[in-house]
Design a protein around this motif. Structure first.
Motif, PDB file in Angstrom:
ATOM      1  N   VAL A 246       0.834  -1.198   0.000  1.00 16.30           N
ATOM      2  CA  VAL A 246       0.000   0.000   0.000  1.00 16.30           C
ATOM      3  C   VAL A 246       0.869   1.248   0.000  1.00 16.30           C
ATOM      4  O   VAL A 246       0.627   2.202  -0.748  1.00 16.30           O
ATOM      5  CB  VAL A 246      -0.946  -0.005   1.218  1.00 16.30           C
ATOM      6  N   ARG A 247       1.904   1.253   0.824  1.00 16.37           N
ATOM      7  CA  ARG A 247       2.765   2.435   0.934  1.00 16.37           C
ATOM      8  C   ARG A 247       3.559   2.679  -0.346  1.00 16.37           C
ATOM      9  O   ARG A 247       3.914   3.817  -0.655  1.00 16.37           O
ATOM     10  CB  ARG A 247       3.676   2.304   2.149  1.00 16.37           C
ATOM     11  N   ARG A 248       3.848   1.613  -1.106  1.00 19.09           N
ATOM     12  CA  ARG A 248       4.542   1.812  -2.386  1.00 19.09           C
ATOM     13  C   ARG A 248       3.667   2.602  -3.358  1.00 19.09           C
ATOM     14  O   ARG A 248       4.178   3.325  -4.209  1.00 19.09           O
ATOM     15  CB  ARG A 248       4.918   0.467  -3.008  1.00 19.09           C
ATOM     16  N   PHE A 249       2.366   2.449  -3.229  1.00 14.49           N
ATOM     17  CA  PHE A 249       1.463   3.134  -4.148  1.00 14.49           C
ATOM     18  C   PHE A 249       1.086   4.528  -3.662  1.00 14.49           C
ATOM     19  O   PHE A 249       1.038   5.467  -4.452  1.00 14.49           O
ATOM     20  CB  PHE A 249       0.194   2.302  -4.348  1.00 14.49           C
ATOM     21  N   ILE A 250       0.791   4.672  -2.384  1.00 10.89           N
ATOM     22  CA  ILE A 250       0.211   5.938  -1.923  1.00 10.89           C
ATOM     23  C   ILE A 250       1.082   6.674  -0.923  1.00 10.89           C
ATOM     24  O   ILE A 250       0.696   7.733  -0.436  1.00 10.89           O
ATOM     25  CB  ILE A 250      -1.178   5.713  -1.310  1.00 10.89           C
ATOM     26  N   GLY A 251       2.274   6.138  -0.611  1.00 12.79           N
ATOM     27  CA  GLY A 251       3.152   6.807   0.327  1.00 12.79           C
ATOM     28  C   GLY A 251       2.864   6.426   1.768  1.00 12.79           C
ATOM     29  O   GLY A 251       2.045   5.554   2.058  1.00 12.79           O
ATOM     30  N   GLU A 252       3.546   7.092   2.662  1.00 18.42           N
ATOM     31  CA  GLU A 252       3.427   6.780   4.083  1.00 18.42           C
ATOM     32  C   GLU A 252       2.051   7.173   4.625  1.00 18.42           C
ATOM     33  O   GLU A 252       1.515   8.224   4.300  1.00 18.42           O
ATOM     34  CB  GLU A 252       4.512   7.497   4.882  1.00 18.42           C
ATOM     35  N   VAL A 253       1.507   6.309   5.452  1.00 19.22           N
ATOM     36  CA  VAL A 253       0.261   6.600   6.163  1.00 19.22           C
ATOM     37  C   VAL A 253       0.462   6.206   7.612  1.00 19.22           C
ATOM     38  O   VAL A 253       1.301   5.354   7.941  1.00 19.22           O
ATOM     39  CB  VAL A 253      -0.930   5.827   5.555  1.00 19.22           C
ATOM     40  N   ASP A 254      -0.342   6.836   8.488  1.00 18.47           N
ATOM     41  CA  ASP A 254      -0.109   6.596   9.906  1.00 18.47           C
ATOM     42  C   ASP A 254      -0.624   5.245  10.373  1.00 18.47           C
ATOM     43  O   ASP A 254      -0.035   4.621  11.260  1.00 18.47           O
ATOM     44  CB  ASP A 254      -0.708   7.725  10.758  1.00 18.47           C
ATOM     45  N   SER A 255      -1.723   4.759   9.787  1.00  8.76           N
ATOM     46  CA  SER A 255      -2.264   3.465  10.202  1.00  8.76           C
ATOM     47  C   SER A 255      -3.191   2.934   9.122  1.00  8.76           C
ATOM     48  O   SER A 255      -3.747   3.696   8.324  1.00  8.76           O
ATOM     49  CB  SER A 255      -3.028   3.591  11.529  1.00  8.76           C
ATOM     50  N   LEU A 256      -3.345   1.622   9.113  1.00 12.37           N
ATOM     51  CA  LEU A 256      -4.315   1.001   8.225  1.00 12.37           C
ATOM     52  C   LEU A 256      -4.818  -0.279   8.893  1.00 12.37           C
ATOM     53  O   LEU A 256      -4.091  -0.977   9.582  1.00 12.37           O
ATOM     54  CB  LEU A 256      -3.734   0.729   6.838  1.00 12.37           C
ATOM     55  N   GLU A 257      -6.104  -0.563   8.677  1.00 12.52           N
ATOM     56  CA  GLU A 257      -6.744  -1.732   9.262  1.00 12.52           C
ATOM     57  C   GLU A 257      -7.442  -2.520   8.164  1.00 12.52           C
ATOM     58  O   GLU A 257      -8.259  -1.975   7.416  1.00 12.52           O
ATOM     59  CB  GLU A 257      -7.770  -1.290  10.311  1.00 12.52           C
ATOM     60  N   VAL A 258      -7.102  -3.802   8.038  1.00 10.20           N
ATOM     61  CA  VAL A 258      -7.730  -4.658   7.048  1.00 10.20           C
ATOM     62  C   VAL A 258      -9.108  -5.080   7.551  1.00 10.20           C
ATOM     63  O   VAL A 258      -9.240  -5.642   8.640  1.00 10.20           O
ATOM     64  CB  VAL A 258      -6.860  -5.898   6.754  1.00 10.20           C
ATOM     65  N   ILE A 259     -10.151  -4.795   6.755  1.00  4.93           N
ATOM     66  CA  ILE A 259     -11.519  -5.155   7.122  1.00  4.93           C
ATOM     67  C   ILE A 259     -11.912  -6.489   6.514  1.00  4.93           C
ATOM     68  O   ILE A 259     -12.493  -7.345   7.167  1.00  4.93           O
ATOM     69  CB  ILE A 259     -12.503  -4.066   6.644  1.00  4.93           C
ATOM     70  N   ASN A 260     -11.580  -6.675   5.242  1.00  2.00           N
ATOM     71  CA  ASN A 260     -12.014  -7.875   4.531  1.00  2.00           C
ATOM     72  C   ASN A 260     -11.111  -8.099   3.332  1.00  2.00           C
ATOM     73  O   ASN A 260     -10.584  -7.143   2.759  1.00  2.00           O
ATOM     74  CB  ASN A 260     -13.468  -7.725   4.084  1.00  2.00           C
ATOM     75  N   THR A 261     -10.948  -9.358   2.949  1.00  4.35           N
ATOM     76  CA  THR A 261     -10.154  -9.687   1.772  1.00  4.35           C
ATOM     77  C   THR A 261     -10.828 -10.823   1.012  1.00  4.35           C
ATOM     78  O   THR A 261     -11.575 -11.620   1.585  1.00  4.35           O
ATOM     79  CB  THR A 261      -8.718 -10.132   2.147  1.00  4.35           C
ATOM     80  N   VAL A 262     -10.556 -10.896  -0.284  1.00  2.00           N
ATOM     81  CA  VAL A 262     -11.016 -12.009  -1.100  1.00  2.00           C
ATOM     82  C   VAL A 262     -10.071 -12.140  -2.292  1.00  2.00           C
ATOM     83  O   VAL A 262      -9.554 -11.147  -2.794  1.00  2.00           O
ATOM     84  CB  VAL A 262     -12.475 -11.813  -1.562  1.00  2.00           C
TER      85      VAL A 262
END
Length: 525
Positions: A246-262
């Motif tokens: 994610v950070r490679r695409f949009i740069g640094e972010v302070d936090s991220l939480e995965v809700i769902n995946t498929v």
């Protein structure tokens, strides 16, 4: 009439049920699972689908919970610069919904089912797994496995909306043509603040293209969604690996939480038949489309525009059974060579394997019409050439979708063309209302309107069947000369553009429905 049986309560099955209710046809909807799907699936709904929801009276509920998007943007990963932009605002004269929306499928389905329950309580039957079916001369008998044991149901038709592994298609032994590619996508919903804490100015629907690694970023109403390809044989990434991506695409972010995946495979597979007697395939049961540019679910909704009105016309005795054959004849080429090939071009472009010049060339309006499915032209007859790509706003051709243009009715109030077309054919006579042209009275299934920039005088006898076209704007938009008849079908598509001649509208209508509906002696046509 026996109820129409619908198997499968995904978006296509639910929308089909709403369509049948709109047309006043009895129906039963069956779903093998105990609940509607909660899986993370399709997330973008195109303008043509919104127009469908409007017709079936569920658009307001959908829009209230969705995120509207009027800018679809491409971004070069290496430079983070825009590569292309689709501006749907250019469609403002053609539709009341000049935008697309982002709404996850598992949020859409409850909206559709709630609307269905309000209109026909108990129509949705969960925990009903189809075991088998048999056609009879006047219907279909189906057997379902339920928690209370086998249940046999008789219906007039069976509509298979039961997905890519369709039980109905399998029991009919209908082959599926095309490919299941050795390509997998991973879809991830995230809690991530790109609005305030980590502000970004990405479009709500952003396509990051790159030969080595691409990604689609979608702003959903309550989260962000990432879609990207998995390498062949690779396992889904760990949380830390995904965070790094994610950070490679949009740069640094302070936090991220995965809700769902498929994770899901990429397909381009089309059933060789869509009709077998009183049984029809719809949605993924008929066509599995590469999920690019939102062409999977939205192509399925095109089926719900095409088939239900035909069933209604046959059930009402207004058309012969042959009208039903037009469903597959018109929709199947769109799925094979239209949505299917367009989605494949988009998939390859994202990975740097080709370009989208043939699709994304032309005017900004043409590109927007193509990407929203407003540019669909159906092969409505032997002379009409189907297409899904618009390059410019040229004259309308037979098979094109009629723009949802605003006119002014005889009652003085503004009106939209698609509202007039709901549940009937409409013959538009582009002529001078001052000259008191002779047009037929309306009849069930076919309405007639004079369209003129001259308002019909109150003593003309035409007021109730007149539409004021200020400045001849609709006439110019269609690109036809005065004294032209334009016949529009209940699915909004143009059936004919011909010079006005007495009795011509009825002749054209009868040729389409395959039935003599001439009035009795002494009655108006």
């Amino acid at each position: 009439m026996k109820p129409v049986m619908i198997v499968g309560a995904g978006p296509v099955g639910l929308t089909t049920a709403l369509a049948l209710h709109f047309y006043g046809l009895p129906f039963l909807l069956f779903e093998e699972d105990q609940t509607l799907s909660r899986d993370t699936k399709a997330g973008t709904i195109l303008t043509r689908t919104l127009e469908t929801f409007r017709r079936y009276s569920v658009a307001d509920e959908v829009l209230a919970r969705a995120l509207r998007v009027e800018d679809i943007g491409g971004i070069d990963l290496a430079t983070n610069e825009p590569t292309m932009s689709v501006r749907t605002a250019l469609l403002s004269d053609d539709t009341r919904y000049p935008f697309v929306i982002n709404l996850p499928q598992h949020h859409l389905e409850p909206i559709l089912s709630e609307a269905l329950e309000k209109r026909q309580p108990g129509a949705l039957h969960l925990n009903h797994r189809l075991n088998g079916f048999q056609q009879t001369p006047d219907g279909v008998t189906a057997t379902f496995e339920t928690p209370d044991g086998p249940r046999q149901v008789e219906g007039s038709y069976l509509l298979a909306c039961d997905g890519g592994r369709s039980t109905v298609r399998g029991q009919l032994d209908i082959p599926v043509e095309g490919l299941s590619l050795d390509v997998r996508y991973m879809l991830v919903d995230l809690k991530l603040d790109l609005d305030v804490a980590n502000p970004r100015d990405y479009p709500y629907l952003a396509y990051f293209s790159d030969p080595d690694e691409w990604m689609i970023l979608v702003r959903q109403p309550h989260c962000w969604r990432f879609l990207y390809p998995l390498a062949p044989g690779a396992e889904p990434p760990s949380h830390d690996e995904f965070a790094a991506k994610v950070r490679r695409f949009i740069g640094e972010v302070d936090s991220l939480e995965v809700i769902n995946t498929v994770v899901y495979r990429v397909h381009h597979r089309i059933a060789s038949e869509w009709r077998r007697g009183r049984i029809f395939l719809m949605g993924d049961a008929a066509h599995l489309i590469t999920p690019m540019w939102a062409l999977g679910l939205n192509t399925g909704i095109l089926d719900t525009i095409s088939l239900p009105w035909r069933l209604a016309w046959v059930a009402r005795g207004w058309a012969s059974d042959a009208l039903l054959d037009g469903y597959a004849r018109e929709q199947r080429p769109l799925a094979i060579h239209g949505s299917g090939e367009m989605a494949e071009v988009a998939r390859k472009y994202m990975g740097g394997e080709g370009d989208v010049g043939a699709i994304m060339s032309g005017s900004g309006w043409g590109i927007a019409a193509t990407r929203t499915l407003l540019g669909v032209r159906l092969g409505t007859d032997e002379s009409a050439q189907w297409s899904m790509v618009k390059h410019d706003r040229g004259p309308l051709l037979v098979g094109d979708r009629m723009p949802d243009f605003q006119l002014h009715g005889g009652n003085g109030r503004p009106c939209r063309l698609h509202d007039l077309v709901d549940d009937r054919f409409v013959a538009l006579y582009f002529t001078d209302a001052r000259r008191r042209p002779s047009i037929p009275h309306n009849r069930p299934g076919l309405a007639h309107f004079v369209v003129s920039r001259w308002d019909a005088p109150l003593d003309s006898g035409l007021r109730a069947q007149s539409l004021l076209d200020v400045g001849d704007r609709l006439l110019m938009r269609i690109g036809c000369p005065p004294e032209t008849l334009v016949l529009v079908r209940p699915d909004d598509h143009v059936a004919a553009i011909m010079p006005i001649r007495e009795g011509r509208a009825l002749e054209l209508y009868q040729a389409i429905v395959g039935k003599d509906v001439s009035p009795a002696v002494g009655q108006d046509a």
